[in-house]
Design a protein around this motif. Structure first.
Motif, mmCIF file in Angstrom:
data_model
loop_
_atom_site.group_PDB
_atom_site.id
_atom_site.type_symbol
_atom_site.label_atom_id
_atom_site.label_comp_id
_atom_site.label_asym_id
_atom_site.label_seq_id
_atom_site.Cartn_x
_atom_site.Cartn_y
_atom_site.Cartn_z
ATOM 1 N N ASP A 414 1.147 -0.924 0.011
ATOM 2 C CA ASP A 414 0.504 0.175 -0.213
ATOM 3 C C ASP A 414 0.317 1.227 0.264
ATOM 4 N N GLY A 415 1.821 1.660 -0.623
ATOM 5 C CA GLY A 415 3.006 2.301 -0.849
ATOM 6 C C GLY A 415 3.036 2.924 -1.723
ATOM 7 N N THR A 416 4.054 4.292 -1.770
ATOM 8 C CA THR A 416 3.588 4.866 -3.394
ATOM 9 C C THR A 416 4.664 4.674 -4.097
ATOM 10 N N ILE A 417 5.090 5.615 -5.542
ATOM 11 C CA ILE A 417 5.846 5.430 -6.293
ATOM 12 C C ILE A 417 6.663 6.006 -6.253
ATOM 13 N N THR A 418 6.518 7.717 -5.690
ATOM 14 C CA THR A 418 7.671 8.710 -5.020
ATOM 15 C C THR A 418 7.309 9.433 -3.807
ATOM 16 N N GLN A 434 0.043 3.024 -10.311
ATOM 17 C CA GLN A 434 0.248 3.375 -9.245
ATOM 18 C C GLN A 434 -1.603 4.208 -8.915
ATOM 19 N N LEU A 435 -1.884 4.350 -10.514
ATOM 20 C CA LEU A 435 -2.685 5.521 -10.754
ATOM 21 C C LEU A 435 -4.107 4.732 -11.703
ATOM 22 N N ASP A 436 -4.528 4.729 -11.221
ATOM 23 C CA ASP A 436 -5.802 3.913 -12.141
ATOM 24 C C ASP A 436 -6.450 4.245 -13.109
ATOM 25 N N VAL A 438 -8.417 6.031 -14.565
ATOM 26 C CA VAL A 438 -9.412 6.982 -14.799
ATOM 27 C C VAL A 438 -8.690 7.977 -13.903
ATOM 28 N N ASP A 441 -6.131 9.822 -16.666
ATOM 29 C CA ASP A 441 -7.415 10.455 -17.786
ATOM 30 C C ASP A 441 -7.497 12.104 -16.896
ATOM 31 N N VAL A 442 -8.226 11.766 -15.503
ATOM 32 C CA VAL A 442 -8.359 13.345 -15.141
ATOM 33 C C VAL A 442 -7.495 13.944 -15.407
ATOM 34 N N GLN A 443 -5.945 13.462 -14.519
ATOM 35 C CA GLN A 443 -4.971 14.304 -14.820
ATOM 36 C C GLN A 443 -4.763 15.042 -16.000
ATOM 37 N N ILE A 462 2.731 13.737 -15.353
ATOM 38 C CA ILE A 462 2.157 13.127 -15.661
ATOM 39 C C ILE A 462 2.047 11.860 -16.775
ATOM 40 N N ARG B 186 -17.453 7.451 -13.490
ATOM 41 C CA ARG B 186 -16.739 6.588 -13.409
ATOM 42 C C ARG B 186 -16.134 6.727 -12.201
ATOM 43 N N THR B 194 0.456 5.809 2.467
ATOM 44 C CA THR B 194 1.929 6.958 3.012
ATOM 45 C C THR B 194 1.438 8.505 3.397
ATOM 46 N N ASN B 197 3.259 11.602 -0.527
ATOM 47 C CA ASN B 197 3.021 11.258 -1.966
ATOM 48 C C ASN B 197 2.834 12.654 -3.008
ATOM 49 N N VAL B 199 2.746 11.737 -6.421
ATOM 50 C CA VAL B 199 1.844 11.011 -8.299
ATOM 51 C C VAL B 199 1.480 11.825 -8.839
ATOM 52 N N TYR B 201 -0.505 15.078 -10.316
ATOM 53 C CA TYR B 201 -1.554 15.801 -9.516
ATOM 54 C C TYR B 201 -2.444 15.920 -8.200
#
Lengths: 462, 462
Positions: A414-418, A434-436, A438, A441-443, A462, B186, B194, B197, B199, B201
């Motif tokens: 359950d961590g983070t890539i950065t 890490q990001l789904d 959606v 897409d939103v980013q 992003i 959606r 963590t 984080n 990652v 925005y």
């Protein structure tokens, strides 16, 4: 702005457009290759091969605005830089792109000690702000390892972390308001000087950590904290293994004696620091935990923390006579790099998973047959592994493969890539881990809305 | 989804589309007017005159997704509500609009005490989360006055404040991750478990405080804090005037003894609370400052604070035997409303300007010839004036004109038009007083990007 109104285009201006920029900015627009080249790379291993058009040495928001409006009109990619201390290629230049440097916008404009606020230009060195705040009985909590060379604007653009986050949070917790130049050159203010403010969307936070992709920060109102009473108390504990140290950290952070700094270094890191910058540090069998407690009860908190360490099997644990150990910790990056442990990674896990994470990293290192040094802002679960790699493409590829495994391991906990370095160029391929879909897409939709021409730090973050 | 597959449309389904929604949600979609009408207003003075199509009593993210996808496809406006305790009309229904209620999604899904995190559904009552956290030695710091009736989802959607913000910040400081249903149905996850984080925005913060205009929060990972050691120490000080009290607050907040709660009530407020909910509180000549210090040094901090109050001319100042004064403070809103001081305002100023602000409010009250009660989360500069108004259009218009002047006054002191209530319907006309044209434009562009059909809480917040 039309070049024909002013000086004639020089031979360097191969097209009319560049002459327009020169006309608008005068000597603040530099195209001399010998100078430009010094602005083309950051501190990452992303190597820039092309040639930027030139550097805008901005002295005011209006200079940035003129530069971006020109780039927007001409579809020219722009890289933005403070001190160039970034570790993921976020400030690397673009071939035939424009570079906006904020190094000359380096003034502290105002202190408001009663409100614990300061207004700064983006190019202020972080430690300079912190030092200046001390004179008002205040300090600026964010303190990345590069605190003496990095800039506040860069800290905000990357939402930088540092050693004191376990007690004080990250850069975004210390920014009240921003002035931002948008991609098309428009200037916008966000936020407020009040502690509470719920007017519209939190644009301040949207720009913090956006790594130069949404706008250029040209001014910031930052929050300051009151200096703690009394000197910090530095403590240390040696452990035979990293997992035991990780378990101790979990308990310390959950206790009533949470320290201001809580750093963990493995034996390889400590030994390397001592070899490169000798100061008489003892090398632990497994790991060295170093921290600082602050405030009127600092000594009692340090003792409570040491007791936790001993319960978790620390082989030695004591209060230190000075802060040499914390200073040594700040040198881990150059020391490890000097000995070939150069490829950095920056993952984070919930603190409860630190012990599992350390055990997993050791297993990954064994499996790949490559040496890994572990250094952690342990108190907030932020782990910087540095991986040995010869300067060959295959050596670097092998290190990258190992780091990919460490990153996947962090995500499995359950961590983070950065945690604090950002995505930049270097971590692009990990984003979708890490990001789904959606969220991705939103980013991208937000990026397109704010920068429809895609000129600002394109292809990164992003 | 096609109604012909299932039950026949009833006579209430005047068009095929509504039958589709009923088919998708079954009894979770309620159209009975007697029930729907109870979901059409919030706790503001925005009065709803039309008739909503129905209420979706969502039990899972998928229900919200189905409702929004339907509204998106049919261009139907949607209002979203937790407990309906909002004060600015943010949850007021739309004529022929859909209402999404999250009251049934009221489970605490998980506690992770070592990481000081909890995962909750949006309809959890805020005080229930706080109480449940206590069993793990933790607490949830945000505590708006409606803490026993409002929901965590509503707190997040409005970035709610409360009494403890002076020490712990606002709701956004206590949210780690969200699950959000977007306008088109959606489902997206933001954030991480963590502490650090960076990652992409900060979409978590974009949705916090967006007042239902960008998406519907269906799950949240919230941060918790360790319970302080020992009981809180409640203290109070009486002042002959509000400005002196404001000056004392400024010094207290800047001192090393910053309390967890620091509330200021003027004499009218204290007198009204005592009349409506008698508990034997003494009425001050000018103002009553009430606060709580926490932690192992609470008693010493309370004494230091009282000393500051005396230096600023407090006529009486002491430690209280219990927390009755804080409880009384929490009753100020119903007490003042019961006595006709109904029209609320919610402005903020930097703490250093509190004394000026109080003096200015008194002047505005005199000039308008209308009684104003002042209650402040003084420690963070957040001021709630309540203005007397008869229940007539002209009476309310006069109160509104006075509040406009108070709001402009706050802005003249570098303040904000809303500290914690939000914009909703009621403060729409003030938005451009604080935000510049570019910021307004960016907010609207983001809204359009995420909700191109404009179905989510249209015409509010931004």
């Amino acid at each position: 702005m039309n070049a024909s109104e002013g000086e004639e285009p020089t031979v360097q201006d191969q097209d009319q457009d560049l002459a327009e920029l020169r006309h608008a900015l005068g000597p603040k627009f530099v195209t001399d290759r010998a100078r430009v080249v010094t602005y083309e790379n950051d501190s990452s291993r992303a190597v820039f091969a092309g040639a930027a058009l030139g550097v805008v040495l901005a002295e005011a928001a209006e200079d940035v605005s003129a530069a971006l409006a020109w780039a927007h009109a001409n579809g020219v990619p722009v890289s933005v830089r403070g001190a160039g201390t970034g570790l993921v290629g976020g400030a690397t230049a673009y071939d035939r792109g424009l570079i906006v440097s904020l190094e000359r916008m380096n003034r502290i404009l105002e202190f408001a000690p009663q409100d614990r606020l300061a207004t700064v230009q983006p190019g202020v060195i972080t430690a300079d702000l912190d030092d200046a705040a001390h004179e008002h009985g205040l300090f600026f909590p964010p303190d990345p390892a590069s605190v003496r060379t990095c800039t506040v604007g860069g800290n905000i653009a990357t939402n930088a972390g540092g050693l004191r986050c376990v007690a004080h949070g990250v850069t975004s917790d210390w920014v009240a308001a921003l002035t931002v130049v948008l991609a098309d050159g428009r200037i916008m203010r966000t936020g407020a000087r009040t502690r509470k403010n719920v007017v519209g969307y939190d644009l301040t936070r949207l720009f913090i950590g956006s790594e130069g992709t949404l706008g250029v920060i040209v001014e910031a109102v930052v929050r300051l904290e009151s200096l703690p009473v009394g000197p910090p108390v530095t403590f240390w504990a040696e452990f035979d293994g990293l997992p035991e140290a990780g378990a101790a950290v979990t308990e310390i952070v959950g206790s009533a004696s949470r320290p201001e700094v809580l750093e963990l270094m493995d034996a390889l890191t400590v030994r390397t620091i001592e070899e490169v910058f000798p100061s008489g540090i003892r090398i632990p069998r497994g790991a060295l935990l170093v921290g600082q407690a602050v405030g009127p009860d600092a000594a009692a908190h340090a003792e409570a923390i040491l007791a936790i360490c001993r319960r978790h099997g620390a082989s030695a644990a004591a209060v230190a006579a000075n802060d040499n150990l914390v200073e040594a910790r700040r040198k881990s990056n150059p020391a490890l790099s000097a000995r070939g442990l150069k490829i950095a990674c920056d993952v984070g896990v919930p603190v409860s998973r630190l012990a599992d994470m350390f055990a997993g990293v050791a297993e990954v290192s064994r499996r790949h047959g490559i040496e890994v040094a572990s250094v952690a802002h342990a108190g907030d679960g932020n782990l910087h592994c540095k991986v040995a790699a010869p300067d060959t493409p295959s050596g670097i590829a092998a290190a990258d493969a190992l780091i990919d495994d460490i990153t996947r391991l962090a995500l499995s906990f359950d961590g983070t890539i950065t945690g604090e370095h950002g995505i930049g160029l270097v971590k692009q391929h990990e984003l979708a881990w890490q990001l789904d879909d959606v969220a991705l897409d939103v980013q991208r939709a937000i990026k397109h809305t704010l920068d429809p021409m895609g000129i600002l730090t394109p292809g990164r973050a992003i």
